[in-house]
Enzyme design. Structure first.
Site, PDB file in Angstrom:
ATOM      1  N   GLY A  93       0.843  -1.198   0.000  1.00  0.00           N
ATOM      2  CA  GLY A  93       0.000   0.000   0.000  1.00  0.00           C
ATOM      3  C   GLY A  93       0.873   1.241   0.000  1.00  0.00           C
ATOM      4  O   GLY A  93       2.100   1.171  -0.214  1.00  0.00           O
ATOM      5  N   GLU A 123     -14.721  16.912   4.515  1.00  0.00           N
ATOM      6  CA  GLU A 123     -15.167  15.662   5.128  1.00  0.00           C
ATOM      7  C   GLU A 123     -15.440  15.917   6.601  1.00  0.00           C
ATOM      8  O   GLU A 123     -15.046  16.948   7.155  1.00  0.00           O
ATOM      9  CB  GLU A 123     -14.135  14.541   4.912  1.00  0.00           C
ATOM     10  CG  GLU A 123     -14.117  14.057   3.466  1.00  0.00           C
ATOM     11  CD  GLU A 123     -13.124  12.924   3.181  1.00  0.00           C
ATOM     12  OE1 GLU A 123     -12.470  12.445   4.115  1.00  0.00           O
ATOM     13  OE2 GLU A 123     -13.005  12.550   2.006  1.00  0.00           O
ATOM     14  N   HIS A 165     -16.658   2.873   9.285  1.00  0.00           N
ATOM     15  CA  HIS A 165     -17.089   3.935   8.363  1.00  0.00           C
ATOM     16  C   HIS A 165     -18.617   3.900   8.298  1.00  0.00           C
ATOM     17  O   HIS A 165     -19.200   2.820   8.198  1.00  0.00           O
ATOM     18  CB  HIS A 165     -16.500   3.679   6.964  1.00  0.00           C
ATOM     19  CG  HIS A 165     -16.583   4.875   6.069  1.00  0.00           C
ATOM     20  ND1 HIS A 165     -17.765   5.308   5.531  1.00  0.00           N
ATOM     21  CD2 HIS A 165     -15.629   5.732   5.625  1.00  0.00           C
ATOM     22  CE1 HIS A 165     -17.540   6.385   4.791  1.00  0.00           C
ATOM     23  NE2 HIS A 165     -16.237   6.663   4.836  1.00  0.00           N
ATOM     24  N   ARG A 201     -16.830  10.599  12.638  1.00  0.00           N
ATOM     25  CA  ARG A 201     -17.195   9.317  12.032  1.00  0.00           C
ATOM     26  C   ARG A 201     -17.733   8.305  13.051  1.00  0.00           C
ATOM     27  O   ARG A 201     -18.691   7.590  12.787  1.00  0.00           O
ATOM     28  CB  ARG A 201     -15.941   8.769  11.359  1.00  0.00           C
ATOM     29  CG  ARG A 201     -16.201   7.770  10.326  1.00  0.00           C
ATOM     30  CD  ARG A 201     -14.912   7.478   9.627  1.00  0.00           C
ATOM     31  NE  ARG A 201     -14.765   8.282   8.437  1.00  0.00           N
ATOM     32  CZ  ARG A 201     -13.780   8.130   7.578  1.00  0.00           C
ATOM     33  NH1 ARG A 201     -12.855   7.241   7.797  1.00  0.00           N
ATOM     34  NH2 ARG A 201     -13.720   8.879   6.493  1.00  0.00           N
ATOM     35  N   HIS A 203     -13.434  -0.253   9.015  1.00  0.00           N
ATOM     36  CA  HIS A 203     -12.729   0.549   8.008  1.00  0.00           C
ATOM     37  C   HIS A 203     -11.251   0.745   8.313  1.00  0.00           C
ATOM     38  O   HIS A 203     -10.408   0.598   7.426  1.00  0.00           O
ATOM     39  CB  HIS A 203     -13.426   1.907   7.919  1.00  0.00           C
ATOM     40  CG  HIS A 203     -12.952   2.794   6.824  1.00  0.00           C
ATOM     41  ND1 HIS A 203     -12.988   2.436   5.495  1.00  0.00           N
ATOM     42  CD2 HIS A 203     -12.438   4.056   6.857  1.00  0.00           C
ATOM     43  CE1 HIS A 203     -12.502   3.429   4.758  1.00  0.00           C
ATOM     44  NE2 HIS A 203     -12.162   4.410   5.558  1.00  0.00           N
ATOM     45  N   ARG A 227      -9.467   8.047  14.037  1.00  0.00           N
ATOM     46  CA  ARG A 227      -8.729   8.723  12.960  1.00  0.00           C
ATOM     47  C   ARG A 227      -9.605   9.760  12.269  1.00  0.00           C
ATOM     48  O   ARG A 227     -10.766   9.482  11.923  1.00  0.00           O
ATOM     49  CB  ARG A 227      -8.281   7.682  11.930  1.00  0.00           C
ATOM     50  CG  ARG A 227      -7.466   8.244  10.791  1.00  0.00           C
ATOM     51  CD  ARG A 227      -7.140   7.135   9.805  1.00  0.00           C
ATOM     52  NE  ARG A 227      -8.348   6.548   9.286  1.00  0.00           N
ATOM     53  CZ  ARG A 227      -8.916   6.885   8.138  1.00  0.00           C
ATOM     54  NH1 ARG A 227      -8.363   7.793   7.365  1.00  0.00           N
ATOM     55  NH2 ARG A 227     -10.018   6.311   7.741  1.00  0.00           N
TER      56      ARG A 227
END
Ligand code: SIN
Length: 549
Positions: free
Chosen positions: A21, A138, A264, A308, A369, A404
């Site tokens: 990644g 966001e 999420h 979130r 998530h 996060r």
């Protein structure tokens, strides 16, 4: 004349990076620069293109100097007023619910601009309009600062650019479809050093010891990503099985903050639970229940743009009260042309599932998530084991604390990969020590056979969005009874998940309060008296080679 030892050319520094990644790819590229003579091997258990990074949509949070009104939606309109690195850091600390490490947060947010320039030097481009980078909003961000690429295909574009750069470097040995089964260690008792990895082919038929071999290394960097596959619904791809955390744990490294797993709020409620980016709500989409009511403002004043964890928990609570299975994301007010331009991948995804999101709301559910917990590191990637570094989601620098902030993880991978590469080039720096409680998690000799779906059901029901003592106790008992079996790569992944599940449940039981993504219905408040402290554990028994355990 025989040269003095100091005149011999130094042996090349051998570095193995595990994981393809953003963190692993950036680590390889940065180490190539910081240690130009290093012998570099990159190992991934699937193709390089199969990583969580590849599926990232929303983008990368970044405050850039001289861009006070980043264009929020690609329309050319300026909004949001002036932004600052300090504001980004304040938002990150607030999302972290008192547990985020200020030094790591400062490095993350201040490092964004340099990473954007570095990506540009590789030929990567974020979306822009009229020469200005477009930036979206966001949840829990006080300004529109999320850079994106390909509209909603940021991860694919970013990973594609990094993969291209790594593949173009013939000096990097790339081993794909190779599974790392163990970290090798050597050294005097009590002072082990990581000295390489044991590997085998990752294919489905590669059971037993077939093809097993060792790669010696002076440095191993784990960038193996998260463990979304602990749960029934996850936005993570199949590779996210907590391998790095399990490898490090078995080798005796400290693991921290394992109780904090972020859900999420909006995965499309179809098989595979694909992500519907938070950026859609950032552009103005709302959530409705089956009766059509917009319910989130009743749970939090910021409604759809609340943090979130709050949104996911509110959805779970609303569904439980109403006895329903999903809620609905209503993006119809944004209009078909805007949706198609700003979110082309999501427009195709919903269409593939027979949904027209320009015409009607689409069903969504919360899904696992991102794991905030991981292998404890300092801000230069050093774990508690000399020779072992960790970067990205597999690591726990403390940068995310208990939760996060959206779109901070691509940035995390880039910033801390660069710092890790710099640390490798400065071997004289003292190795850190982390305090941790010893913990025995080994399986009994003869336990119950189980399959991955059972583990995922158990974790979803007892250690998911909302936990309590009774459920966690039940989960701990059941997980202790399960015995890993088999030696195919898939079976070894399931053993890794079991180990991660035991760690998570133990830490969640120990944290008798609610904080960030860890919510206890029996301790619903954040303990105001406690100085927030990470949970940190280290394997109680002496590290041994061998697998599974
Ligand atoms: C999203 O696009 O909603 C995901 C962003 C993130 O998890 O950072």
């Amino acid at each position: 004349m025989t040269p003095a030892p100091a005149d011999y050319p130094a042996a090349p520094h051998r570095v193995v990076v595990v994981g393809g990644g953003v963190a692993g790819l950036a680590a390889v590229l940065r180490i190539r620069r910081s240690l130009p003579g290093a012998q570099l091997t990159l190992i991934t258990k699937a193709a390089l293109e199969e990583s969580n990074t590849w599926y990232a949509q929303g983008g990368m949070a970044a405050v850039l100097s001289g861009a006070p009104g980043q264009d929020p939606s690609g329309t050319g309109a300026r909004a949001g007023g002036p932004d600052s690195v300090a504001a980004h850091a304040a938002d990150t600390l607030a999302a972290g619910a008192g547990l985020a490490a200020p030094d790591a947060v400062g490095l993350l947010c201040a490092g964004a601009e340099g990473q954007v320039s570095w990506l540009e030097s590789l030929g990567f481009r974020f979306d822009s309009v009229g020469g200005a980078l477009s930036s979206g909003r966001e949840a829990a961000h006080s300004a529109a600062r999320i850079l994106h690429a390909g509209g909603d295909a940021t991860g694919r574009a970013l990973a594609g650019a990094l993969i291209g750069a790594v593949r173009a470097d013939p000096s990097v040995r790339i081993l794909e479809s190779i599974f790392v089964t163990d970290l090798l260690q050597a050294g005097p008792p009590g002072e082990p050093r990581v000295t390489g990895v044991r590997i085998r082919p990752a294919g489905p038929s590669a059971g037993g010891d077939a093809g097993e071999r060792e790669i010696a290394a002076d440095t191993v960097v784990l960038a193996t990503g998260g463990a979304g596959r602990l749960y029934e619904h996850t936005t993570n791809p199949a590779v996210a099985t907590g391998d790095g955390v399990a490898l490090a744990w078995r080798a005796g490294a400290v693991v921290a903050d394992a109780e904090f797993f972020q859900f999420h709020p909006t995965a499309l409620d179809v098989p595979g639970s694909p992500l519907i980016s938070e950026a859609v709500r950032g552009e103005g989409a709302v959530l409705r229940d089956a009766s059509g009511t917009r319910f989130l403002p009743a749970y939090h004043p910021d409604g759809e743009l609340a943090p979130r964890d709050v949104v996911s928990r509110s959805i779970a609570q609303h569904l439980a009260v109403r006895g329903e299975r999903c809620v609905y994301l209503d993006a119809t007010a944004l209009g078909g042309p805007f949706l198609a331009r700003r979110f082309p991948s999501l427009t195709s995804l919903t269409a593939r599932h027979g949904l027209n999101w320009a015409r009607g709301p689409v069903p969504v559910v919360p899904a696992a998530h991102y794991w905030m917990g991981g292998i404890r590191t300092d801000t230069s990637g050093r774990t508690s084991l000399p020779g072992l570094y960790a970067v990205g989601e597999a690591a726990c620098t403390g940068v995310h604390g208990a939760n996060r902030l959206a779109s901070n993880s691509l940035l995390e991978g880039l910033v801390f990969a660069e710092r890790t590469a710099e640390a490798l080039a400065a071997p004289e720096a003292p190795w850190p020590a982390f305090s941790a409680d010893p913990l025995a998690l080994e399986a009994p000799d003869a336990g119950e056979p189980f399959d991955r779906a059972q583990l995922q059901r158990l974790m979803t029901r007892q250690a998911g969005v909302v936990r309590d003592a009774a459920g966690l106790e039940l989960a701990a008992k059941q997980l202790a009874a399960y015995a890993p079996a088999g030696s195919t790569a898939e079976e070894l992944e399931t053993a890794n998940l079991l180990l991660c599940a035991r760690l998570l449940v133990h830490a969640a039981t120990a944290r008798r309060e609610s904080r960030g993504a860890h919510h206890r219905s029996d301790f619903p408040l954040t303990d105001p008296r406690s100085i927030p402290k990470s949970t940190a554990y280290v394997r109680a028994s002496t590290p041994q080679e061998g697998f599974p355990q």
